[in-house]
Design a protein around this motif. Structure first.
Motif, PDB file in Angstrom:
ATOM      1  N   HIS A  34       0.856  -1.185   0.000  1.00  0.00           N
ATOM      2  CA  HIS A  34       0.000   0.000   0.000  1.00  0.00           C
ATOM      3  C   HIS A  34       0.895   1.239   0.000  1.00  0.00           C
ATOM      4  CE1 HIS A  34      -3.617  -2.360   1.018  1.00  0.00           C
ATOM      5  NE2 HIS A  34      -4.308  -1.259   0.780  1.00  0.00           N
ATOM      6  N   HIS A  35       2.035   1.131   0.692  1.00  0.00           N
ATOM      7  CA  HIS A  35       2.988   2.240   0.774  1.00  0.00           C
ATOM      8  C   HIS A  35       4.200   1.920  -0.099  1.00  0.00           C
ATOM      9  CE1 HIS A  35       0.908   3.108   4.810  1.00  0.00           C
ATOM     10  NE2 HIS A  35       0.396   3.849   3.856  1.00  0.00           N
ATOM     11  N   GLY A  36       4.419   2.753  -1.128  1.00  0.00           N
ATOM     12  CA  GLY A  36       5.418   2.440  -2.145  1.00  0.00           C
ATOM     13  C   GLY A  36       6.849   2.465  -1.668  1.00  0.00           C
ATOM     14  N   ASN A  37       7.088   3.045  -0.512  1.00  0.00           N
ATOM     15  CA  ASN A  37       8.462   3.134   0.010  1.00  0.00           C
ATOM     16  C   ASN A  37       8.772   2.016   1.006  1.00  0.00           C
ATOM     17  OD1 ASN A  37       6.658   4.141   1.892  1.00  0.00           O
ATOM     18  ND2 ASN A  37       8.131   5.562   2.785  1.00  0.00           N
ATOM     19  N   GLU A  38       7.883   1.010   1.065  1.00  0.00           N
ATOM     20  CA  GLU A  38       8.113  -0.106   1.986  1.00  0.00           C
ATOM     21  C   GLU A  38       8.380  -1.378   1.158  1.00  0.00           C
ATOM     22  OE1 GLU A  38       4.583   0.177   4.432  1.00  0.00           O
ATOM     23  OE2 GLU A  38       5.216   2.129   5.212  1.00  0.00           O
ATOM     24  N   GLY A  39       9.493  -1.324   0.437  1.00  0.00           N
ATOM     25  CA  GLY A  39       9.816  -2.386  -0.519  1.00  0.00           C
ATOM     26  C   GLY A  39       9.976  -3.753   0.109  1.00  0.00           C
ATOM     27  N   ASN A  51       7.873   5.955  -3.178  1.00  0.00           N
ATOM     28  CA  ASN A  51       7.085   6.997  -2.525  1.00  0.00           C
ATOM     29  C   ASN A  51       5.933   6.343  -1.765  1.00  0.00           C
ATOM     30  OD1 ASN A  51       5.244   9.080  -1.961  1.00  0.00           O
ATOM     31  ND2 ASN A  51       5.760  10.197  -3.831  1.00  0.00           N
ATOM     32  N   ARG A  52       5.737   6.767  -0.532  1.00  0.00           N
ATOM     33  CA  ARG A  52       4.643   6.221   0.276  1.00  0.00           C
ATOM     34  C   ARG A  52       3.288   6.385  -0.412  1.00  0.00           C
ATOM     35  NH1 ARG A  52       3.456   5.448   5.838  1.00  0.00           N
ATOM     36  NH2 ARG A  52       1.377   6.019   6.480  1.00  0.00           N
ATOM     37  N   TYR A  53       3.092   7.530  -1.068  1.00  0.00           N
ATOM     38  CA  TYR A  53       1.769   7.930  -1.560  1.00  0.00           C
ATOM     39  C   TYR A  53       1.520   7.517  -3.002  1.00  0.00           C
ATOM     40  CZ  TYR A  53       2.106  10.669   2.668  1.00  0.00           C
ATOM     41  OH  TYR A  53       2.273  11.029   3.970  1.00  0.00           O
ATOM     42  N   THR A 111       0.824  -6.219   4.274  1.00  0.00           N
ATOM     43  CA  THR A 111       2.216  -6.130   4.703  1.00  0.00           C
ATOM     44  C   THR A 111       2.758  -4.699   4.588  1.00  0.00           C
ATOM     45  OG1 THR A 111       3.206  -6.584   2.530  1.00  0.00           O
ATOM     46  CG2 THR A 111       2.530  -8.486   3.828  1.00  0.00           C
ATOM     47  N   HIS A 112       3.491  -4.309   5.627  1.00  0.00           N
ATOM     48  CA  HIS A 112       4.068  -2.962   5.723  1.00  0.00           C
ATOM     49  C   HIS A 112       5.459  -3.056   6.352  1.00  0.00           C
ATOM     50  CE1 HIS A 112       0.426  -0.413   4.868  1.00  0.00           C
ATOM     51  NE2 HIS A 112      -0.179  -1.557   5.129  1.00  0.00           N
ATOM     52  N   GLY A 113       6.071  -1.900   6.579  1.00  0.00           N
ATOM     53  CA  GLY A 113       7.338  -1.807   7.292  1.00  0.00           C
ATOM     54  C   GLY A 113       7.514  -0.386   7.820  1.00  0.00           C
ATOM     55  N   TYR A 114       8.320  -0.112   8.864  1.00  0.00           N
ATOM     56  CA  TYR A 114       9.151  -1.117   9.531  1.00  0.00           C
ATOM     57  C   TYR A 114       9.052  -0.891  11.032  1.00  0.00           C
ATOM     58  CZ  TYR A 114      10.928  -1.708   4.834  1.00  0.00           C
ATOM     59  OH  TYR A 114      11.003  -1.929   3.476  1.00  0.00           O
ATOM     60  N   ARG A 131       0.848   6.532  10.146  1.00  0.00           N
ATOM     61  CA  ARG A 131       1.116   5.223  10.726  1.00  0.00           C
ATOM     62  C   ARG A 131       1.876   4.433   9.685  1.00  0.00           C
ATOM     63  NH1 ARG A 131      -3.634   1.601  13.229  1.00  0.00           N
ATOM     64  NH2 ARG A 131      -4.122   1.180  11.073  1.00  0.00           N
ATOM     65  N   GLU A 132       2.913   3.713  10.118  1.00  0.00           N
ATOM     66  CA  GLU A 132       3.725   2.948   9.162  1.00  0.00           C
ATOM     67  C   GLU A 132       2.840   1.917   8.479  1.00  0.00           C
ATOM     68  OE1 GLU A 132       6.994   3.610   8.512  1.00  0.00           O
ATOM     69  OE2 GLU A 132       6.839   5.250   9.917  1.00  0.00           O
TER      70      GLU A 132
END
Ligand code: ZN
Length: 299
Positions: free
Chosen positions: A83-88, A135-137, A180-183, A298-299
């Motif tokens: 969902h968040h592009g910066n959480e590879g 990018n997160r967004y 799934t997210h991070g971190y 929120r992460e």
């Protein structure tokens, strides 16, 4: 006039065929899924859940003993990443989960009975442009604030990616859902939004299961609102509230190879522990509250 008609016809045909091929980092993930399908045609099928705001198809993989078509008689399980592009790391986790699942289907006869009754769908990248740009967004919006919920009655569904996923989740029943997210290094369960009571009617059951899951890789666990902090419009609450799907959010610790490798079996255990049907006790019965900063990151 005739030239104008031909011109308009041309525009119509161009719009009909409008589809943007995967590019950048996303293409690497797409190619990996296609390779899984090519290597395992009797177990894996890549398909699109629809095109996003950029016209790019959002590809998922279906893994089952009959992957060519959706089989609603099987137990549905779902995993969505990025969902968040910066959480590879969350994307890598989805790909590693696919790989592990295919290996289990192929290597362990004991699993086949249980796996034979199950149909898995894995969407490795929800936010494709964000993933390509780290990018997160997506188009300036946080995709994980874009879902309706018991305390979110308006302002949701701005992103076509999210609308596509909402539609897809209505097509069949999913007993379990992982996002799934991070971190941070934890596992959380609903409710995660602003309310005067964030305990679901399944709270005891969630706590019992998550204790076992977290034991596998040493993460902490808890209710989303308590363990991180509340946020409205999140996927992990939506899927439980709307469909009763048993919902797990994993915040990887750091996304390293070891971190991902030790988290895959924990997620598998979640799918193993949950009921084979969605919860019937997913109703929200408390009150919504609205705090200043309800849009806190929120992460
Ligand atoms: Zn995130």
């Amino acid at each position: 006039m005739k030239n104008l008609n031909i011109f308009l016809l041309g525009i119509c045909l161009a719009s009909l065929s409008y589809a943007v091929a995967p590019t950048g980092r996303y293409k690497t993930i797409y190619d990996q899924m296609v390779a899984f399908e090519t290597q395992n045609p009797s177990l894996a099928k890549v398909f699109s859940i629809g095109a996003n705001d950029d016209g790019v198809e959002m590809y998922a993989i279906r893994i089952s003993t009959s992957p060519q078509t959706m089989d609603k008689s099987k137990i549905g399980q779902f995993l969505v990443a990025t969902h968040h592009g910066n959480e590879g790391g969350s994307t890598v986790l989805a790909v590693e989960f696919m790989k592990d699942l295919l290996n289990r289907y192929k290597s362990d006869e004991l699993w086949k009975g249980k796996l034979g009754d199950t149909e898995w769908t894995i969407l490795p990248v929800l936010n494709i442009s964000g993933y390509n740009a780290n990018n997160r967004y997506e188009h300036g919006n946080d995709p994980n604030r874009d879902y309706p919920g018991p305390c979110t009655n308006s302002g949701f569904g701005k992103l076509k990616s999210v609308r596509n996923l909402i539609n897809f989740l209505g097509v069949r029943s999913f007993a379990g859902s992982v996002t799934t997210h991070g971190y941070v290094g934890n596992f959380t369960y609903p409710w995660g939004f602003y309310t005067d009571n964030n305990k679901t009617l399944d709270d005891n059951k969630y706590r019992e299961m998550f204790h076992k899951i977290a034991d596998i890789n040493g993460y902490s666990f808890g209710n989303s609102g308590d363990a991180i902090y509340p946020a409205n419009g999140c996927y992990e609450d939506f899927v439980y509230w709307k469909h009763g799907s048993w919902s797990l959010l994993v915040e990887l610790l750091n996304g390293s190879t070891n971190d991902v490798a030790s988290t895959v079996p924990a997620i598998s255990e979640f799918f193993n522990l949950i009921d084979s049907t969605p919860s019937s006790k997913n109703q929200f019965q408390a009150n919504c509250t609205y705090h200043r900063g309800a849009d806190l990151r929120r992460e």
